[in-house]
Design a protein around this motif. Structure first.
Motif, PDB file in Angstrom:
ATOM      1  N   GLN A 152      32.692   6.722 -10.240  1.00  0.00           N
ATOM      2  CA  GLN A 152      32.142   5.575 -10.962  1.00  0.00           C
ATOM      3  C   GLN A 152      33.024   4.340 -10.831  1.00  0.00           C
ATOM      4  OE1 GLN A 152      31.777   7.531 -14.782  1.00  0.00           O
ATOM      5  NE2 GLN A 152      29.560   7.719 -14.575  1.00  0.00           N
ATOM      6  N   GLY A 153      34.337   4.537 -10.687  1.00  0.00           N
ATOM      7  CA  GLY A 153      35.249   3.407 -10.613  1.00  0.00           C
ATOM      8  C   GLY A 153      35.644   2.984  -9.214  1.00  0.00           C
ATOM      9  N   ALA A 154      35.419   3.849  -8.228  1.00  0.00           N
ATOM     10  CA  ALA A 154      35.853   3.565  -6.854  1.00  0.00           C
ATOM     11  C   ALA A 154      34.836   2.707  -6.125  1.00  0.00           C
ATOM     12  CB  ALA A 154      36.062   4.873  -6.108  1.00  0.00           C
ATOM     13  N   SER A 155      35.316   1.931  -5.170  1.00  0.00           N
ATOM     14  CA  SER A 155      34.404   1.194  -4.292  1.00  0.00           C
ATOM     15  C   SER A 155      33.860   2.133  -3.222  1.00  0.00           C
ATOM     16  CB  SER A 155      35.147   0.039  -3.617  1.00  0.00           C
ATOM     17  OG  SER A 155      36.100   0.554  -2.685  1.00  0.00           O
ATOM     18  N   ALA A 156      32.810   1.700  -2.542  1.00  0.00           N
ATOM     19  CA  ALA A 156      32.243   2.514  -1.469  1.00  0.00           C
ATOM     20  C   ALA A 156      33.267   2.770  -0.377  1.00  0.00           C
ATOM     21  CB  ALA A 156      31.008   1.825  -0.898  1.00  0.00           C
TER      22      ALA A 156
END
Length: 270
Positions: A152-156
């Protein structure tokens, strides 16, 4: 070089398959884009739904092996949408292709939402194969690559990079080559992240499927779907045929095709 600029080639046999089986694009009534490969045979139909990593081409070996006896569809399905939306879209796609009943093979995430399809559109099915799959997100929550809070917090780009680092350290093999190709070229990075979020958030789906031809398969050495998880899936389908391979990992459709093939042929021919 950024993670999105890395160029990894598909295995040669997959490149040959992609050239021989053209990719078709189609849009469902929800304006979601699907793609598929279709050998177009006038024969009983099989649709292949691989898991979260990559697209329908992950199942190319099955498509080639089964293509002489069946009409085979490899499905590139949308990302980041619910099992209900995916099921409705697949139903519409089968109608578009004039497929009246299909043997539906699914692996991992593909097999998870295939259970919803079977519950909602059982009239479209004559057989269901649930390979190396889960009942809900809790089944994979202990794996760092499926950690919901991190996803949920990480970028692609961060998600792809973590998966890249986990994959690049494995011994060189056709499977590793496939995984790296699919990771960097099979899906846009954000689509891949959205699929993983769907896996991590997966809810348990109805199992009251009035279908006589169900197979639940898995591998003892699957690092993602443990024997305990496989037992949970099997318990949901007490009348299903159970196939357990000692080896094959999470991708027996890549690593153990010749072992699976007789089972698949019998399953699809009923």
């Amino acid at each position: 070089m950024s993670v999105n600029e890395r160029n990894y080639l598909a295995p040669q046999s997959l490149r040959d398959f992609m050239q021989a089986w053209p990719l078709h694009e189609w849009q469902d009534e929800s304006d979601l884009r699907w793609a598929y490969r279709d050998n177009g045979r006038a024969a009983p139909s099989i649709a292949l739904l691989p898991g979260a990593l990559g697209n329908g081409d992950v199942a190319w070996k099955l498509a080639q092996a089964l293509g002489s006896d069946f009409r085979v569809l490899t499905i590139h399905y949308p990302s980041g949408v619910s099992a209900d939306v995916l099921s409705r879209g697949l139903h519409e796609l089968l109608q578009h292709l004039q497929v009246r009943q299909v043997a539906l093979w699914g692996s991992s995430y593909g097999a998870w939402w295939a259970q919803h399809f079977a519950h909602q559109y059982g009239e479209d099915l004559r057989a269901l194969w649930l390979g190396n799959t889960l009942t809900d997100g809790a089944d994979v929550s202990a794996a760092a690559l499926f950690d919901l809070q991190w996803l949920q917090g990480a970028s692609a780009a961060e998600v792809v990079e973590r998966w890249h680092q986990a994959t690049i350290t494995r011994p060189d093999s056709e499977l590793r080559q496939l995984q790296l190709y699919m990771l960097h070229h099979g899906l846009p990075a954000e689509d891949f992240r959205q699929r993983l979020l769907q896996v991590a958030n997966a809810a348990e789906l109805p199992a009251d499927i009035d279908l006589g031809n169900v197979v639940v398969s898995g591998c003892v050495d699957d690092a993602v779907i443990t024997p305990a998880v496989s037992a949970r899936v099997q318990a949901r389908y007490p009348s299903a045929q159970v196939i357990r391979l000692e080896t094959g990992g999470h991708y027996p459709h890549v690593t153990q095709v010749q072992v699976l093939l007789p089972h698949l042929q019998r399953w699809a021919a009923i």
